[in-house]
Design a protein around this motif. Structure first.
Motif, PDB file in Angstrom:
ATOM      1  N   MET B   1      58.164  30.143  79.972  1.00  0.00           N
ATOM      2  CA  MET B   1      56.799  29.648  80.246  1.00  0.00           C
ATOM      3  C   MET B   1      56.789  28.744  81.480  1.00  0.00           C
ATOM      4  SD  MET B   1      53.842  29.957  78.314  1.00  0.00           S
ATOM      5  CE  MET B   1      53.274  28.753  79.462  1.00  0.00           C
ATOM      6  N   ALA B   2      55.627  28.645  82.019  1.00  0.00           N
ATOM      7  CA  ALA B   2      55.475  27.698  83.121  1.00  0.00           C
ATOM      8  C   ALA B   2      55.824  26.331  82.581  1.00  0.00           C
ATOM      9  CB  ALA B   2      54.042  27.716  83.624  1.00  0.00           C
ATOM     10  N   GLY B   3      56.917  25.796  83.003  1.00  0.00           N
ATOM     11  CA  GLY B   3      57.421  24.604  82.363  1.00  0.00           C
ATOM     12  C   GLY B   3      57.122  23.303  83.055  1.00  0.00           C
ATOM     13  N   ALA B   4      57.551  23.220  84.277  1.00  0.00           N
ATOM     14  CA  ALA B   4      57.669  21.927  84.921  1.00  0.00           C
ATOM     15  C   ALA B   4      56.364  21.175  85.076  1.00  0.00           C
ATOM     16  CB  ALA B   4      58.309  22.113  86.286  1.00  0.00           C
ATOM     17  N   GLY B   5      55.765  20.837  84.011  1.00  0.00           N
ATOM     18  CA  GLY B   5      54.460  20.211  84.075  1.00  0.00           C
ATOM     19  C   GLY B   5      54.501  18.749  84.429  1.00  0.00           C
ATOM     20  N   GLY B   6      54.156  17.903  83.479  1.00  0.00           N
ATOM     21  CA  GLY B   6      53.860  16.559  83.900  1.00  0.00           C
ATOM     22  C   GLY B   6      54.861  15.511  83.476  1.00  0.00           C
ATOM     23  N   ARG B   7      55.863  15.303  84.279  1.00  0.00           N
ATOM     24  CA  ARG B   7      56.559  14.052  84.092  1.00  0.00           C
ATOM     25  C   ARG B   7      55.794  13.077  84.943  1.00  0.00           C
ATOM     26  NH1 ARG B   7      57.202  16.119  88.587  1.00  0.00           N
ATOM     27  NH2 ARG B   7      55.544  17.206  87.600  1.00  0.00           N
ATOM     28  N   PRO B   9      55.014  10.791  87.466  1.00  0.00           N
ATOM     29  CA  PRO B   9      55.769  10.460  88.661  1.00  0.00           C
ATOM     30  C   PRO B   9      55.799   8.958  88.884  1.00  0.00           C
ATOM     31  CG  PRO B   9      53.650  11.426  89.240  1.00  0.00           C
ATOM     32  CD  PRO B   9      53.690  11.320  87.756  1.00  0.00           C
ATOM     33  N   LEU B  12      55.239   7.564  92.223  1.00  0.00           N
ATOM     34  CA  LEU B  12      53.864   7.608  92.677  1.00  0.00           C
ATOM     35  C   LEU B  12      53.199   6.240  92.553  1.00  0.00           C
ATOM     36  CD1 LEU B  12      51.557   9.502  93.570  1.00  0.00           C
ATOM     37  CD2 LEU B  12      51.051   9.828  91.164  1.00  0.00           C
ATOM     38  N   HIS B  44      51.391  18.036  98.910  1.00  0.00           N
ATOM     39  CA  HIS B  44      51.850  17.312  97.733  1.00  0.00           C
ATOM     40  C   HIS B  44      52.247  15.869  98.028  1.00  0.00           C
ATOM     41  CE1 HIS B  44      51.614  20.775  95.070  1.00  0.00           C
ATOM     42  NE2 HIS B  44      52.002  21.480  96.116  1.00  0.00           N
ATOM     43  N   GLN B 405      60.039  20.879  98.050  1.00  0.00           N
ATOM     44  CA  GLN B 405      60.153  20.242  96.745  1.00  0.00           C
ATOM     45  C   GLN B 405      61.362  19.297  96.709  1.00  0.00           C
ATOM     46  OE1 GLN B 405      57.548  21.200  94.832  1.00  0.00           O
ATOM     47  NE2 GLN B 405      58.202  19.482  93.590  1.00  0.00           N
ATOM     48  N   LEU B 408      60.476  16.239  98.661  1.00  0.00           N
ATOM     49  CA  LEU B 408      59.554  15.374  97.915  1.00  0.00           C
ATOM     50  C   LEU B 408      60.301  14.621  96.813  1.00  0.00           C
ATOM     51  CD1 LEU B 408      56.502  17.808  97.681  1.00  0.00           C
ATOM     52  CD2 LEU B 408      56.574  15.671  98.972  1.00  0.00           C
ATOM     53  N   GLU B 409      61.230  15.323  96.152  1.00  0.00           N
ATOM     54  CA  GLU B 409      62.044  14.664  95.124  1.00  0.00           C
ATOM     55  C   GLU B 409      62.827  13.509  95.720  1.00  0.00           C
ATOM     56  OE1 GLU B 409      62.882  18.683  92.487  1.00  0.00           O
ATOM     57  OE2 GLU B 409      64.613  17.618  93.328  1.00  0.00           O
TER      58      GLU B 409
END
Ligand SMILES: Cc1cc2nc3c(=O)[nH]c(=O)nc-3n(C[C@H](O)[C@H](O)[C@H](O)COP(=O)(O)OP(=O)(O)OC[C@H]3O[C@@H](n4cnc5c(N)ncnc54)[C@H](O)[C@@H]3O)c2cc1C
Ligand SMILES: NC(=O)c1ccc[n+]([C@@H]2O[C@H](COP(=O)([O-])OP(=O)(O)OC[C@H]3O[C@@H](n4cnc5c(N)ncnc54)[C@H](OP(=O)(O)O)[C@@H]3O)[C@@H](O)[C@H]2O)c1
Ligand code: FES
Lengths: 179, 478
Positions: B1-7, B9, B12, B44, B405, B408-409
């Protein structure tokens, strides 16, 4: 598992700019819309003629849910005959890289995964769409190219999924709210 | 499944509350890799500033100089790139060769992060005798010639022979075959350069063989491009049914793309010549093309006077192993194929850019993990120079997003130190000025673009490319 996370829509980005482009430039080959009639005419005459718009009450609109790469759910509406690319562009849906060739069957960035019961009733796939789909990432049994799929009433409330782009599921970072 | 949702940040929050300096990022190369990397970072990270440096006065890399002129729809991606370039947080500086006009260490002093996206500017060589004879061209140079790449404008390929041999079974090989055999009236409406159109109008080439060292199951081209070739008006496909014996069952369990591609070749090979001729609108097609398999080039043969190519001697091969990883082993038998034109289409190749950047010359890539250049913090790479010279634009897009990505990380995780503020283009500008280099801005490019479109209009073409950099610079008053 689609945890909420920060909103990641930076509206000024790709999709909206493409919309602007659609109405102001005519790419050499012109888009070859997969949907005949209404959608093609609308595309040519964009921005839409008001009269055509006025006759469509909101009940005639079809709701589509997109599960984005990061798991976020985006919900939008379109008219019957609109392609799923039209829906993404007209609603400024923020799906990274979607629709790079602007619906001309030359990129496969509009790849979407459908629910079984919807997939079964989609119009037959052409060789040309299948050729392009063969290059798509994360191909599944119920994959199609969004620029070739036109909305029908029976699709109301359907959910389509944007496939993972990169093989490994990476944590995506979003810092778009910094300024 | 589309995983990498919301940790959430965490970085931020810190970003929002502190008045940290905006990260300044530099991208080297304005092809799809450069633009997609820039797009992803800008989108992003709401504060990042990205500058793109490009060797040529004009942007878009292989989208302008590689993608075939009769594939205008592929070039629609430049619309999105243009939007990125017009963003207030993105700068474009053309006419700047990194490694010569400004070094990578200099860029590192001007920016918090540097992304190398300079593609593959050279080609693989066969390494066989006769490769440098007149009449032998690299596909890269030939493509550059018909697409208006300044460095290839003096190529003037000799098209006075009837038979051309293209070595390699990739999509570039098919592009070239199609350009050689397309009816002129189809090419006339494209952005192919005027001078190459004139040369093609006098071309005597009517037969094109595409020769691969492995078999039909190992071809590198894709089905859309093959189908286009099969449907090319006025040209007949010549495939030997014997080459495909038993393959139908061999591909039963192959991936769908491989299966469909093989089935299309088989179907074309089995089509009766009579039907083919009927299909070719009355008269027999004057032009033809075909695929030859399991032939590895051994020597380009010189004509009697030794002054040009007259053919290629091929080592016949057998395949060891199965599928993609099968190896071509010479059987000891050879065959001579006569031709007056040889096009070597065996792949592009990246070159090292700067002694400060590690380079794996074996694989022709910058060693990296997820786009982070090994051993050099703050240095990244994307596109063909990261992955090697294969993959279509969507492949390049995905790997550029992957690199962005990573960057950004590293911003979020504090790996990239933003505390020393960086001057960005300000610093580079003074370096360039001291070396007498005048960069071309994106609005300068838009003037060149408008001039090209205007010239094309008169001839019914989408544009007439300007092929001389000096002329480009004149248009913008440099
Ligand atoms: C002939 C050909 C046809 C193709 N056709 C298609 C197609 O129809 N569809 C498709 O999807 N894909 C196609 N591809 C593949 C596609 O072009 C590549 O996937 C993509 O262009 C790779 O992007 P890149 O940015 O890594 O490299 P490039 O596109 O090569 O971009 C690199 C850029 O860096 C610049 N540069 C180089 N050195 C320096 C330097 N020292 N300083 C500053 N700038 C520098 C170059 O001038 C260039 O603009 C084709 C490829 C080729 C070769
Ligand atoms: N329309 C399009 O979408 C389009 C158009 C052009 C290019 N592209 C893309 O751009 C990329 C580059 O294309 P390309 O054609 O340059 O490269 P490619 O796809 O890697 O094909 C290279 C070909 O050369 C052969 N080859 C390599 N070394 C050889 C040697 N020493 N002797 C004989 N044959 C040799 C390979 O055979 P082996 O397999 O045996 O090594 C292969 O058939 C590809 O990913 C391609 O799909 C796309
Ligand atoms: S948008 Fe390119 S194939 Fe659909």
């Amino acid at each position: 598992m689609a945890a909420p996370g920060p909103a990641r829509l930076l509206r000024a980005a790709a999709a909206s700019s493409r919309r602007w482009l659609f109405s102001s430039t005519s790419p050499a080959a012109g888009p070859r819309p997969g949907c005949s009639g209404a959608a093609a005419a609308a595309r040519a005459a964009r921005p839409f003629s008001l009269s055509a718009r006025a006759v469509l009450s909101s009940e005639d609109k079809i709701t589509v849910h997109f599960i984005n790469r990061d798991g976020d759910k985006l919900t939008a509406k379109g008219k019957p005959g609109d392609s799923l690319l039209d829906v993404v562009v007209n609603n400024n849906l923020d799906i990274d890289g979607f629709g790079a060739c602007e619906g001309t069957l030359a990129c496969s960035t509009c790849h979407l995964i459908f629910e079984d019961h919807i997939f079964e009733k989609l119009d037959a796939i052409t060789d040309e769409e299948m050729d392009m789909l063969d290059l798509a990432y994360g191909l599944t049994e119920t994959s199609r190219l969004g620029c070739q799929i036109c909305l029908k009433k029976s699709m109301n409330d359907m959910t389509v999924r944007v496939p993972e782009a990169v093989a490994d599921v990476r944590q995506s970072v979003d810092m778009s709210k910094n300024s | 499944m589309a995983g990498a949702g919301g940790r959430a940040p965490l970085g931020l929050r810190r970003w929002l509350s502190s008045a940290a300096p905006a990260p300044r990022v530099c991208v080297v190369g304005s092809g799809p890799a450069g633009f997609y990397t820039a797009q992803h970072i800008l989108k992003h990270h709401g504060g990042a500033l990205v500058d793109i440096y490009e060797k040529l006065p004009v942007p878009f890399g292989l989208v302008r100089f590689g993608v075939a002129p009769d594939h205008p729809e592929v070039k629609n991606v430049t619309n999105t790139f243009t939007q990125t370039a017009r963003s207030g947080r993105c700068g474009f500086y053309g006419n700047v060769t990194v490694g010569r006009d400004v070094t990578v260490p200099e860029l590192q002093r001007a920016y918090h992060a540097v992304v190398l996206s300079y593609g593959a500017e050279d080609n693989r060589v066969l390494g066989i005798p006769g490769e440098n004879l007149p009449g032998v061209y690299s596909a890269r140079a030939f493509v550059g010639w018909y697409n208006g790449l300044p460095e290839n404008q003096d190529l003037k390929p000799d098209l006075s022979c009837e038979t051309a041999l293209i070595l390699g079974h990739g999509n570039v090989a098919l592009d070239i075959a199609r350009i050689l055999l397309s009816p002129l009236q189809l090419l006339r409406k494209t952005d192919i350069t005027d001078s190459s159109l004139a040369a093609l109008a006098c071309s005597k080439v009517k037969r094109v063989w595409l020769v691969g060292r492995r078999g039909p199951l190992q071809v590198a081209f894709t089905i859309k491009e093959l189908r286009e070739m099969i449907n090319l008006p006025g040209a007949r496909a010549v495939l030997d049914p014997a080459d495909f014996t038993g393959l139908e069952s061999a591909v039963k369990d192959a991936s769908r793309p491989r299966k469909r591609l093989t089935e299309l070749m088989i179907k074309t090979a089995l089509e009766k010549p009579v039907e083919m001729q009927a299909a070719a609108a009355g008269a027999a097609a004057p032009r033809e093309w075909g695929l030859k398999f399991q032939r590895s080039p051994q020597e380009v043969l010189p004509s009697a006077d030794g002054r040009r190519a007259r053919g290629v001697r091929m080592a016949l091969t057998r395949l060891e192993g199965l599928g993609d990883s099968a190896k071509a082993i010479p059987t000891g038998d050879v065959e001579e194929l006569e031709c007056g034109l040889v096009l070597s289409s065996i792949g592009y190749r990246s070159l090292p850019l700067d002694p400060a950047v590690p380079f794996d010359s074996q694989r022709g890539v910058i060693p990296n993990s997820s786009g982070r250049v090994e051993g050099v913090p703050g240095l990244y790479c994307s596109g063909w120079v990261k992955r090697g010279p294969t993959g279509v634009i969507i492949t390049t897009m995905n790997d550029s997003f992957d690199t962005a990505q990573s960057l950004l990380e590293d911003l979020q995780g504090g790996v990239l130190d933003l505390s020393p503020s960086r001057e960005g283009f300000g610093l580079v500008e003074s370096i360039l000025h001291s070396r007498g280099v005048r960069p071309v801005s994106f609005s300068d490019w838009e003037k060149i673009d408008a001039a090209e479109v205007a010239r094309g209009k008169a001839a019914g073409k989408p544009r007439e490319k300007i092929v001389d950099p000096a002329e480009m610079l004149r248009i913008i008053g440099h």
